[in-house]
Scaffold this motif. Structure first.
Motif, short mmCIF file in Angstrom:
data_model
loop_
_atom_site.label_atom_id
_atom_site.label_comp_id
_atom_site.label_asym_id
_atom_site.label_seq_id
_atom_site.Cartn_x
_atom_site.Cartn_y
_atom_site.Cartn_z
N THR A 121 0.87 -1.60 -0.19
CA THR A 121 0.01 0.06 -0.08
C THR A 121 1.11 1.26 0.34
N GLY A 128 -2.69 6.68 -7.50
CA GLY A 128 -3.63 6.14 -6.69
C GLY A 128 -3.79 6.89 -5.38
N SER A 129 -2.81 7.37 -4.92
CA SER A 129 -2.71 7.75 -3.56
C SER A 129 -2.77 9.27 -3.40
N THR A 131 -4.52 12.67 -3.09
CA THR A 131 -5.87 12.88 -2.44
C THR A 131 -6.14 14.74 -2.77
N LYS A 140 -0.38 9.12 2.46
CA LYS A 140 -1.70 8.55 1.99
C LYS A 140 -1.31 7.12 1.20
N HIS A 142 -2.43 3.54 -0.76
CA HIS A 142 -3.77 2.67 -1.30
C HIS A 142 -3.35 1.77 -2.18
N LEU A 183 -6.32 4.88 3.60
CA LEU A 183 -6.08 4.54 2.50
C LEU A 183 -6.51 5.48 1.57
N ALA A 184 -6.56 5.89 0.33
CA ALA A 184 -7.07 6.73 -0.33
C ALA A 184 -7.73 5.67 -0.92
N ARG A 185 -9.56 6.59 -1.27
CA ARG A 185 -10.40 4.80 -1.95
C ARG A 185 -10.52 3.50 -0.95
N TRP A 186 -10.67 3.99 0.33
CA TRP A 186 -10.49 3.21 1.04
C TRP A 186 -12.26 2.09 1.13
N ALA A 189 -11.12 -0.67 -1.44
CA ALA A 189 -10.38 -1.17 -0.35
C ALA A 189 -11.09 -2.02 0.00
#
Length: 283
Positions: A121, A128-129, A131, A140, A142, A183-186, A189
């Protein structure tokens, strides 16, 4: 079979390391007799050689007690070498690999006990991470789809009934004190982790210990830190995870400054046979 895992995170060797605490843990681990030791990233503070050298020495000492699984955290990634370049990402892990091996996502099998897989991650500055918050740059994490597809394939090959344990660096659930997700887009995930058939997640990053359930099915152990930057002035800590056919138990070992040693404190217990059951906390 009962499996016991010492879950350690965020040591931050360098200026933030709490050396007496680490040395006390090194003396204590053999007495705990874990079946495995997981070091969940951020062994270093600035990905410097001396920091990695001390982290490697710690990991090698742990191997005298039990098999060890180590993964990188965001502080172990030399993100400044290739920020926002979508190719040639190996450069950011080069120094980490020179001390801990080429495999950034190792797997550890405990025969008849559990399969422990890891997912990357910590990607540095990555699309991807990203924000909207500048403070999230290189902090962060991802969890790419390809990572969980690989983990799901590992879990699918494991013996039926064996606990499936996933190790990631970033906290999967929102921190109680920080109020932040690691996490981004948690949401995505979390869904991928549940769909992969995961039983237990071992994570860290947030510098606050915790144990909760995800979607009523996955026990999540979040390790605290062994550095001087414990969140909210809490004692530094590590987690001791026990998995048996009926339950997952996470015991927090917190540092007692008066006695200069770790002491087992509260334990969160989650029933494996009744996933909707709320955790039972025993002092």
């Amino acid at each position: 079979m009962t499996v016991q895992i010492a879950h350690i995170g965020d040591m931050h060797f360098g200026g933030l390391a709490n050396v007496p605490v680490v040395e006390a843990l090194e003396r204590m681990l053999p007495d705990l007799r874990p079946d495995a030791i997981v070091i969940g990233g951020d062994l270093s503070q600035r990905a410097r050689h001396g920091e990695f050298q001390r982290g490697r020495a710690f990991a090698n000492l742990c191997r005298a007690t039990a098999p060890v699984l180590v993964i990188p955290g965001n502080h172990d990634v030399q993100w400044w070498r290739r920020p926002l370049i979508p190719f040639g990402t190996d450069a950011v892990y080069q120094k980490y690999r020179s001390y801990f091996g080429a495999d950034l996502t190792p797997t550890l099998a405990i025969p008849g006990g559990a399969v422990i897989a890891s997912a990357l991650t910590a990607h540095g500055v990555a699309w991807g991470s990203l924000t909207a918050r500048l403070r999230d740059i290189a902090v962060k994490g991802h969890l790419p789809k390809s990572e969980m597809q690989r983990v799901q394939a590992i879990f699918a090959k494991a013996e039926p009934g064996l606990p499936r344990v996933l190790v990631i660096h970033h906290n999967l659930l929102r921190g109680n004190l920080s109020k932040r997700m690691g996490l981004a887009r948690w949401r995505r995930a979390q869904r991928r982790i549940v769909e992969a058939g995961t039983d237990v997640v071992l994570c860290g990053h947030d510098h606050e210990e915790g144990a909760e359930m995800l979607d009523g099915r996955v026990a999540v152990s979040t390790a605290g830190t062994l550095s001087t930057r414990a969140r909210g002035g809490r004692p530094v800590s590590f987690n001791f995870v026990t998995i048996d056919p009926a339950a997952v138990q996470v015991t927090f070992f917190r540092w007692d400054s008066a006695k200069q040693r770790f002491q087992p404190s509260d334990t969160a217990a989650f029933a494996r046979t009744a996933p909707s059951l709320e955790p039972q906390v025993a002092k």
